[in-house]
Design an enzyme around this catalytic site. Structure first.
Site, PDB file in Angstrom:
ATOM      1  N   ASN A  78      -2.512   6.919  16.811  1.00  0.00           N
ATOM      2  CA  ASN A  78      -1.336   6.796  15.952  1.00  0.00           C
ATOM      3  C   ASN A  78      -1.038   8.151  15.317  1.00  0.00           C
ATOM      4  O   ASN A  78      -1.914   8.765  14.705  1.00  0.00           O
ATOM      5  CB  ASN A  78      -1.597   5.730  14.880  1.00  0.00           C
ATOM      6  CG  ASN A  78      -0.377   5.470  14.027  1.00  0.00           C
ATOM      7  OD1 ASN A  78      -0.028   6.274  13.166  1.00  0.00           O
ATOM      8  ND2 ASN A  78       0.284   4.353  14.257  1.00  0.00           N
TER       9      ASN A  78
ATOM     10  N   THR B 185      -3.209  -6.224   8.091  1.00  0.00           N
ATOM     11  CA  THR B 185      -3.688  -6.626   6.772  1.00  0.00           C
ATOM     12  C   THR B 185      -4.827  -7.639   6.835  1.00  0.00           C
ATOM     13  O   THR B 185      -5.737  -7.606   6.002  1.00  0.00           O
ATOM     14  CB  THR B 185      -2.503  -7.181   5.962  1.00  0.00           C
ATOM     15  OG1 THR B 185      -1.489  -6.169   5.927  1.00  0.00           O
ATOM     16  CG2 THR B 185      -2.897  -7.534   4.544  1.00  0.00           C
TER      17      THR B 185
ATOM     18  N   GLY C 284      -0.341   6.922   1.953  1.00  0.00           N
ATOM     19  CA  GLY C 284       0.287   8.220   2.169  1.00  0.00           C
ATOM     20  C   GLY C 284      -0.368   9.055   3.258  1.00  0.00           C
ATOM     21  O   GLY C 284      -0.483  10.280   3.142  1.00  0.00           O
ATOM     22  N   LEU C 285      -0.803   8.379   4.335  1.00  0.00           N
ATOM     23  CA  LEU C 285      -1.299   9.080   5.524  1.00  0.00           C
ATOM     24  C   LEU C 285      -2.505   9.977   5.260  1.00  0.00           C
ATOM     25  O   LEU C 285      -2.593  11.093   5.765  1.00  0.00           O
ATOM     26  CB  LEU C 285      -0.173   9.909   6.167  1.00  0.00           C
ATOM     27  CG  LEU C 285       1.027   9.114   6.684  1.00  0.00           C
ATOM     28  CD1 LEU C 285       2.118  10.065   7.164  1.00  0.00           C
ATOM     29  CD2 LEU C 285       0.620   8.167   7.807  1.00  0.00           C
TER      30      LEU C 285
ATOM     31  N   GLY D  73       1.403  -8.196   5.393  1.00  0.00           N
ATOM     32  CA  GLY D  73       0.708  -9.468   5.241  1.00  0.00           C
ATOM     33  C   GLY D  73       1.579 -10.627   5.716  1.00  0.00           C
ATOM     34  O   GLY D  73       2.709 -10.426   6.175  1.00  0.00           O
TER      35      GLY D  73
ATOM     36  N   CYS E 187       6.589   5.506   8.423  1.00  0.00           N
ATOM     37  CA  CYS E 187       5.733   5.435   7.237  1.00  0.00           C
ATOM     38  C   CYS E 187       6.598   5.504   5.990  1.00  0.00           C
ATOM     39  O   CYS E 187       7.300   6.492   5.782  1.00  0.00           O
ATOM     40  CB  CYS E 187       4.706   6.562   7.206  1.00  0.00           C
ATOM     41  SG  CYS E 187       3.699   6.465   5.702  1.00  0.00           S
TER      42      CYS E 187
ATOM     43  N   ASN F  44       0.841  -1.195   0.000  1.00  0.00           N
ATOM     44  CA  ASN F  44       0.000   0.000   0.000  1.00  0.00           C
ATOM     45  C   ASN F  44       0.870   1.236   0.000  1.00  0.00           C
ATOM     46  O   ASN F  44       1.972   1.244   0.551  1.00  0.00           O
ATOM     47  CB  ASN F  44      -0.938   0.011   1.213  1.00  0.00           C
ATOM     48  CG  ASN F  44      -0.319   0.696   2.408  1.00  0.00           C
ATOM     49  OD1 ASN F  44      -0.339   1.932   2.509  1.00  0.00           O
ATOM     50  ND2 ASN F  44       0.267  -0.083   3.305  1.00  0.00           N
TER      51      ASN F  44
END
Lengths: 305, 247
Positions: free
Chosen positions: A100, A267, A72-73, A218, A131, A69
């Site tokens: 978070n 996931t 992008g926040l 995952g 991130c 993924n």
């Protein structure tokens, strides 16, 4: 009767299963499906000081044993989270929640956490220095020990809530960074965030993800996550929240044996919206199968000596 | 949304390009045409989102084109196979009050959900006109279905091998209508934006993580802020769409 409860920074959780940030939104989608109070807690969508739309699409690519993924926040910004999302969440989730937080400068992290410090329903602040999907922020803070420590110190000065630092696996030595965060006052460590990955579309011969790279998550990353939790457990004394590909009660136990005091499920929620509920329900039976009466006694059990 | 086990009643080629799969199971979560299902295939991590072509109390039907490993795997599944499906996802189309002569504009796979919409319109006493666009004769499906509902139905092929040569917008520009509904590829949407003289509804496609609003993987920016294609869409009103600038 199997005891699944654990304690994190003095707060008791009925189960070690926490839904991971970015896979559980603000909980509402899942609250329509099941009573999310069965969770130990959940970490809400990564929040920044200002609203962010995130990256262009495609943001998602399937991989063997997982997905990439590059969201992008995307989030409405901390003021909107406090004013709109958290009051709504209070109606469907009645336990301390994990906030978070991401940022693009040390000051921004601190300002966001300072605002969240005032919110009673927040039990812990999980600071994302890992991130992989934003430039000039996020992972940049989690790949250098001094930077990770600087963010930790800045956040600790503005909040009395326990602070977890969420670490990146995209580093040469995660132990050095973990130690730096502990020395700077972190109350816990979440690991691991996604691993930087890429897929290419054979028809267009270009990356599938618009941002080219993204975070791989995952079941495929679970052995890497467990190895890192194992290594960090030997080096620090603060609790670890283990995550990376957990999709079953067996996976929870394995991660805790590596050194986690609690776990996050990410996931798996996207593929099976009932994943957390199922894992939590399965835990007592799987504990019995392996002769475990009390889950909090197994943390780090895989370590010799 | 409902998660459940659905059993394949039939899974056959419709023509050399498209396949049709009928799945039996609880369809109570389907509330509008234009909604979709998200199908789990064994050994593929992510589900496959597919628009609902038609449904009744006993099951639903999807029309799909094998374009990758997942959809190619789907073509080999025999009747009787049980699949884990998230059913009744997204908002779907809605027929606004007062619309009397809507156009249904389909492109390829996008013709599929317009059939359920056509049935819903007819059920409300509204007779839409269907314009179905394909690349070539081999792809054409569904013309008979729309015609059987008593609808004026046009078929276009880009190469002129069947029906009228050209695009759905060539027909659109000659017809009288007071609204439109469309599902198809982005180049077709750009042409419709240039041609359309009324309001309408577009159905969007995006690579999805979850399909039910949790991951923000399919977000698009609209005039009223970020919206998730899977949860807030896939259908958006013409007035709220911010069109991406052409690359």
């Amino acid at each position: 009767m199997a005891d699944t409860s654990v304690t994190l920074n003095g707060i008791k959780l009925d189960t070690p299963v926490i839904a991971a940030s970015g896979t559980f939104g603000y909980g509402y989608e899942f609250a329509e499906l099941y009573d999310i109070d069965v969770l130990g807690s959940f970490s809400f969508k990564g929040t920044t000081l200002n609203p962010r739309f995130g990256n262009p699409t495609p943001r998602i690519a399937e991989c063997d044993s997982g997905m990439i993924n590059a969201v992008g926040l995307q989030n409405p910004g901390v003021d909107s989270v406090i004013a709109e999302e958290l009051p709504k969440l209070l109606r469907v989730f009645h336990k301390p929640v994990v906030a978070n937080v991401s940022g693009f400068s040390v000051e921004e992290y601190a300002r966001t956490c300072e605002k969240l410090d005032a919110i009673e329903q927040i039990g812990w602040i999980e600071v994302n220095v890992s991130c992989p999907n934003v430039h000039g922020g996020g992972m940049a803070f989690g790949t250098q020990p001094e930077q990770a420590a600087a963010v930790t110190r800045a956040v600790k000065t503005v909040t009395r809530k326990p602070v977890w630092i969420k670490l990146s696996p995209n580093v040469t030595d995660i132990v050095t960074i973990a130690r730096a965060c502990e020395d700077a006052g972190a109350d816990g460590l979440s690991l691991i965030n996604t691993m930087l990955g890429m897929r290419v579309d054979l028809r267009t011969k270009k990356p599938i993800i618009a941002n080219k790279m993204g975070g791989y998550s995952g079941p495929g990353i679970r052995p890497v996550a467990q190895r890192m939790v194992y290594q960090v457990y030997e080096a620090v004394s603060i609790p670890l929240i283990g995550m990376g590909g957990i999709a079953s009660a067996e996976d929870v136990i394995e991660m805790m044996l590596c050194g986690a005091s609690a776990v996050q499920v990410g996931t798996a929620n996207l593929i099976d919206p009932y994943a957390c509920q199922r894992i939590i329900a399965d835990l007592p039976g799987v504990m019995n199968k392996y002769g475990i009466d009390n889950l909090k006694t197994i943390t780090g059990g895989a370590h010799c000596g | 949304m409902r998660q459940g086990t659905y059993v394949i009643r039939s899974n056959e080629p419709l023509n050399v390009v498209y396949h049709r799969m009928i799945l039996e199971g609880d369809t109570s979560a389907i509330t509008a045409p234009g909604q979709f299902v998200n199908i789990k295939l064994e050994s593929f991590p992510l589900r496959r989102p597919m628009s609902i072509h038609d449904w009744d109390e006993s099951g639903f039907c999807v029309i799909y084109k094998p374009v990758g490993r997942g959809t190619e795997y789907m073509t080999a599944l025999p009747a009787g196979t049980a699949l884990d499906v998230l059913c009744g996802l997204g908002n779907g189309y809605s027929l606004p009050e007062g619309v009397r002569r809507p156009l249904l504009l389909g492109g390829g796979s996008g013709c599929a959900p317009l059939y359920a919409l056509a049935k819903a319109c007819v059920g409300k006493g509204v007779k839409p006109t269907a314009v179905l666009g394909y690349n070539t004769k081999d792809e054409v499906y569904g013309e008979d279905l729309f015609a059987r509902l008593g609808l004026e139905t046009y078929v276009t092929t880009a190469d002129g091998s069947y029906g009228r040569a050209g695009f759905v917008t060539d027909v659109m520009s000659e017809l009288e209508y007071d609204y439109f509904f469309t599902c198809g590829p982005m180049p077709m949407y750009r042409a419709i934006e240039r041609t359309a003289r009324t309001s309408g509804q577009y159905s969007f496609e995006e690579r999805m993580g979850c399909g039910f609003g949790a991951c923000m993987g399919c977000s698009v920016m609209t005039k009223s802020g970020p919206r998730r294609v899977c949860k807030d869409g896939p259908v958006f009103r013409r007035e709220e769409i911010l069109w991406p600038t052409q690359a």
